[in-house]
Design an enzyme around this catalytic site. Structure first.
Site, PDB file in Angstrom:
ATOM      1  N   ARG A  99     -27.471  -6.121  -3.035  1.00  0.00           N
ATOM      2  CA  ARG A  99     -27.453  -5.434  -4.329  1.00  0.00           C
ATOM      3  C   ARG A  99     -27.168  -3.945  -4.244  1.00  0.00           C
ATOM      4  O   ARG A  99     -26.829  -3.313  -5.248  1.00  0.00           O
ATOM      5  CB  ARG A  99     -28.783  -5.680  -5.060  1.00  0.00           C
ATOM      6  CG  ARG A  99     -28.915  -7.115  -5.535  1.00  0.00           C
ATOM      7  CD  ARG A  99     -30.141  -7.363  -6.365  1.00  0.00           C
ATOM      8  NE  ARG A  99     -30.205  -8.764  -6.773  1.00  0.00           N
ATOM      9  CZ  ARG A  99     -31.195  -9.307  -7.470  1.00  0.00           C
ATOM     10  NH1 ARG A  99     -32.228  -8.560  -7.838  1.00  0.00           N
ATOM     11  NH2 ARG A  99     -31.156 -10.590  -7.789  1.00  0.00           N
ATOM     12  N   GLU A 148     -15.394  -8.367  -4.488  1.00  0.00           N
ATOM     13  CA  GLU A 148     -16.289  -9.441  -4.044  1.00  0.00           C
ATOM     14  C   GLU A 148     -17.344  -9.789  -5.083  1.00  0.00           C
ATOM     15  O   GLU A 148     -18.193 -10.650  -4.839  1.00  0.00           O
ATOM     16  CB  GLU A 148     -16.927  -9.072  -2.700  1.00  0.00           C
ATOM     17  CG  GLU A 148     -15.901  -9.001  -1.574  1.00  0.00           C
ATOM     18  CD  GLU A 148     -16.513  -8.765  -0.210  1.00  0.00           C
ATOM     19  OE1 GLU A 148     -17.726  -8.443  -0.144  1.00  0.00           O
ATOM     20  OE2 GLU A 148     -15.788  -8.882   0.797  1.00  0.00           O
ATOM     21  N   LYS A 180       0.394   4.114   0.994  1.00  0.00           N
ATOM     22  CA  LYS A 180       0.319   4.954   2.191  1.00  0.00           C
ATOM     23  C   LYS A 180       1.003   4.312   3.401  1.00  0.00           C
ATOM     24  O   LYS A 180       0.992   4.893   4.497  1.00  0.00           O
ATOM     25  CB  LYS A 180      -1.132   5.293   2.540  1.00  0.00           C
ATOM     26  CG  LYS A 180      -2.010   4.134   2.988  1.00  0.00           C
ATOM     27  CD  LYS A 180      -3.407   4.631   3.367  1.00  0.00           C
ATOM     28  CE  LYS A 180      -4.305   3.484   3.822  1.00  0.00           C
ATOM     29  NZ  LYS A 180      -4.624   2.554   2.723  1.00  0.00           N
ATOM     30  N   ASP A 235       0.848  -1.189   0.000  1.00  0.00           N
ATOM     31  CA  ASP A 235       0.000   0.000   0.000  1.00  0.00           C
ATOM     32  C   ASP A 235       0.889   1.246   0.000  1.00  0.00           C
ATOM     33  O   ASP A 235       1.806   1.373   0.822  1.00  0.00           O
ATOM     34  CB  ASP A 235      -0.877  -0.021   1.257  1.00  0.00           C
ATOM     35  CG  ASP A 235      -2.021   0.977   1.199  1.00  0.00           C
ATOM     36  OD1 ASP A 235      -1.830   2.075   0.649  1.00  0.00           O
ATOM     37  OD2 ASP A 235      -3.111   0.660   1.722  1.00  0.00           O
ATOM     38  N   ARG A 293     -14.500  -6.386  12.620  1.00  0.00           N
ATOM     39  CA  ARG A 293     -15.315  -6.255  11.407  1.00  0.00           C
ATOM     40  C   ARG A 293     -16.004  -7.572  11.059  1.00  0.00           C
ATOM     41  O   ARG A 293     -16.101  -7.964   9.892  1.00  0.00           O
ATOM     42  CB  ARG A 293     -14.466  -5.781  10.227  1.00  0.00           C
ATOM     43  CG  ARG A 293     -14.054  -4.327  10.322  1.00  0.00           C
ATOM     44  CD  ARG A 293     -13.146  -3.942   9.172  1.00  0.00           C
ATOM     45  NE  ARG A 293     -12.873  -2.512   9.168  1.00  0.00           N
ATOM     46  CZ  ARG A 293     -11.882  -1.948   8.476  1.00  0.00           C
ATOM     47  NH1 ARG A 293     -11.091  -2.704   7.764  1.00  0.00           N
ATOM     48  NH2 ARG A 293     -11.705  -0.654   8.515  1.00  0.00           N
ATOM     49  N   TYR A 336     -10.297   0.616   2.092  1.00  0.00           N
ATOM     50  CA  TYR A 336     -11.126  -0.538   2.471  1.00  0.00           C
ATOM     51  C   TYR A 336     -12.427  -0.518   1.671  1.00  0.00           C
ATOM     52  O   TYR A 336     -13.122   0.484   1.614  1.00  0.00           O
ATOM     53  CB  TYR A 336     -11.434  -0.495   3.970  1.00  0.00           C
ATOM     54  CG  TYR A 336     -12.353  -1.599   4.422  1.00  0.00           C
ATOM     55  CD1 TYR A 336     -11.881  -2.911   4.535  1.00  0.00           C
ATOM     56  CD2 TYR A 336     -13.682  -1.334   4.722  1.00  0.00           C
ATOM     57  CE1 TYR A 336     -12.732  -3.935   4.948  1.00  0.00           C
ATOM     58  CE2 TYR A 336     -14.533  -2.356   5.133  1.00  0.00           C
ATOM     59  CZ  TYR A 336     -14.049  -3.646   5.240  1.00  0.00           C
ATOM     60  OH  TYR A 336     -14.895  -4.658   5.645  1.00  0.00           O
TER      61      TYR A 336
END
Length: 426
Positions: free
Chosen positions: A234, A305, A137, A135, A351, A167
């Site tokens: 959706r 995903e 950053k 990454d 999470r 994310y």
């Protein structure tokens, strides 16, 4: 004359001191500094609870060879020959079968240098090829340490283009695409590509991965677990999202809808992790359908995903696996809303995903998945320690070549020269 003699002595003293200082500076610059050796003392023994699933006697304590992994890699005087030895990287193919079936790996990382090092050495084999995306950053010292480590391996490299990953943002998907563009240029004739993140760890050995990916079920198929997009999910592709670079995703407008997906594609939903054939990767990078879907996905929520599993459900795509649903043992994950299936998290949920504790390991091992997610070496260090110890033991036990001493990760308190009763070779 006395005053002149005093000045002469002072001059000679200064000249001598200057000569000595210059000599010391010269010798220091001419002599290469030895890298600080990896600390091998003061390592705490693995938890005695490891014995329950490691198959070792309870009274035998096992100690890791290395305790200062992160500090060692940060050492500016690092030599690659010392690194591969002291960090116990496997430097020869362990079987002809593995050598004949090289794999490609994509690793996307941004923190936890020690976990990355331990993951990398667990999956590293000289016949494979590795693309590491850091990454943009991430702290400069972290990036420098990863670059220094990866630079020691001719079959590993950093992605030629680094994203500032957000994310659930498109940047996460783009990071994989960047590595795929690099991997297709590799001289390694890899058969399948597997993607990982920095908090993964393998359950299968490389040999077991080869067996699984070459099995009748998966030999000519991509592995992208997922289903037709459920109604409740959706919103991810019906509305538009804007990526606040390196921070979060923000929805654009309350009622602003996206147009339909290109080429009348039906959108699927599944895992962001996969095992893909080389022909399918070529399709992803060159097919008009794949390129158009990638553009359409740019303003969706968590596009990784839906992207891979949607393309894998196109009949015309190479190695496609239409209607495969959730098949494929890609990841062992304990989801917070599925405790009836896994018995609960012994670590803690972050999470909605379990960060594994030591007591989760028997469940992990029994899943027979390729990898497990996720681990935190600071919160629950014992879980990663024991799994790494168990995994390397399995890898070396399955080898068909002589085992080098430097490949061993640990030693017993009863006999530091032996390792699981295996013969060694220098």
């Amino acid at each position: 004359m006395r005053q002149l003699g005093g000045r002469k002595c002072s001059f000679l003293l200064c000249l001598g001191m200057s000569t000595l200082i210059c000599s010391l500076i010269y010798l220091r610059t001419r002599t290469p500094s030895e890298p600080k050796p990896l600390e091998r003392t003061g390592c705490n023994a693995f938890s005695t609870e490891c014995s329950a699933f490691l198959g070792t006697e309870e009274e035998v304590l096992w100690y890791p060879h290395d305790c200062q992994i992160e500090d060692y890699v940060h050492n500016s005087g690092l030599w690659c020959s010392d690194l591969t030895r002291d960090l116990h990287f496997i430097t020869s193919p362990l079987s002809f079968e593995e050598k004949s079936y090289p794999l490609a790996f994509i690793l996307t990382i941004h923190k936890e240098l020690e976990i990355f090092i331990r993951l990398f050495r667990a999956i590293y084999m000289p016949q494979n090829v590795y693309c590491i995306h850091v990454d943009s950053k991430s702290p400069p010292e972290y990036q420098a340490a990863v670059r220094r480590l990866v630079g020691c391996f001719p079959n590993a490299f950093l992605s030629s283009r680094s994203e500032m990953v957000t994310y659930a943002g498109f940047s996460r998907l783009q990071a994989d695409i960047n590595c795929m563009k690099d991997l297709v240029k590799s001289d390694v004739g890899w058969k399948k590509v597997v993607n990982l993140c920095g908090q993964d760890f393998p359950i299968m050995s490389n040999l077991e991965l080869v067996h699984y990916l070459k099995s009748k079920e998966w030999r000519d198929r991509n592995m992208t677990p997922g289903i037709k997009q459920p109604q409740y999910i959706r919103y991810r592709t019906q509305f538009q999202y804007r990526e606040i670079v390196g921070s979060h995703l923000a929805r654009i407008g309350a009622k602003q809808l996206k147009g339909p997906p290109p080429h009348n594609l039906e959108i699927y939903f599944g895992t962001a992790y996969y095992a893909l054939t080389r022909a399918f990767v070529d399709f992803v990078l060159t097919s008009e359908t794949a390129v158009d879907l990638l553009k359409w996905s740019r303003d969706t929520f968590s596009p990784d995903e839906h992207y891979w599993v949607t393309l894998n459900n196109i009949k015309e795509a190479p190695s496609s696996n239409v209607g495969a649903n959730w098949s494929g043992a890609v990841r062992a994950i304990k989801w917070a809303d599925q405790e009836s299936l896994h018995g609960g998290c012994k670590g803690r949920y972050v999470r909605g995903v379990c960060v594994y504790g030591l007591e989760d390991l028997p469940w992990i091992i029994n899943t027979n998945s390729m990898f497990a997610n996720k681990f935190d070496s600071k919160t629950f260090p014992g879980a990663l320690d024991c799994l790494e110890h168990w995994h390397r033991n399995k890898v070396l036990t399955q080898a068909t070549v002589p085992i080098q001493t430097s490949w061993q990760l640990s030693m017993s308190s009863t006999n530091s020269s032996s390792y699981f009763n295996m013969s060694t070779a220098e």
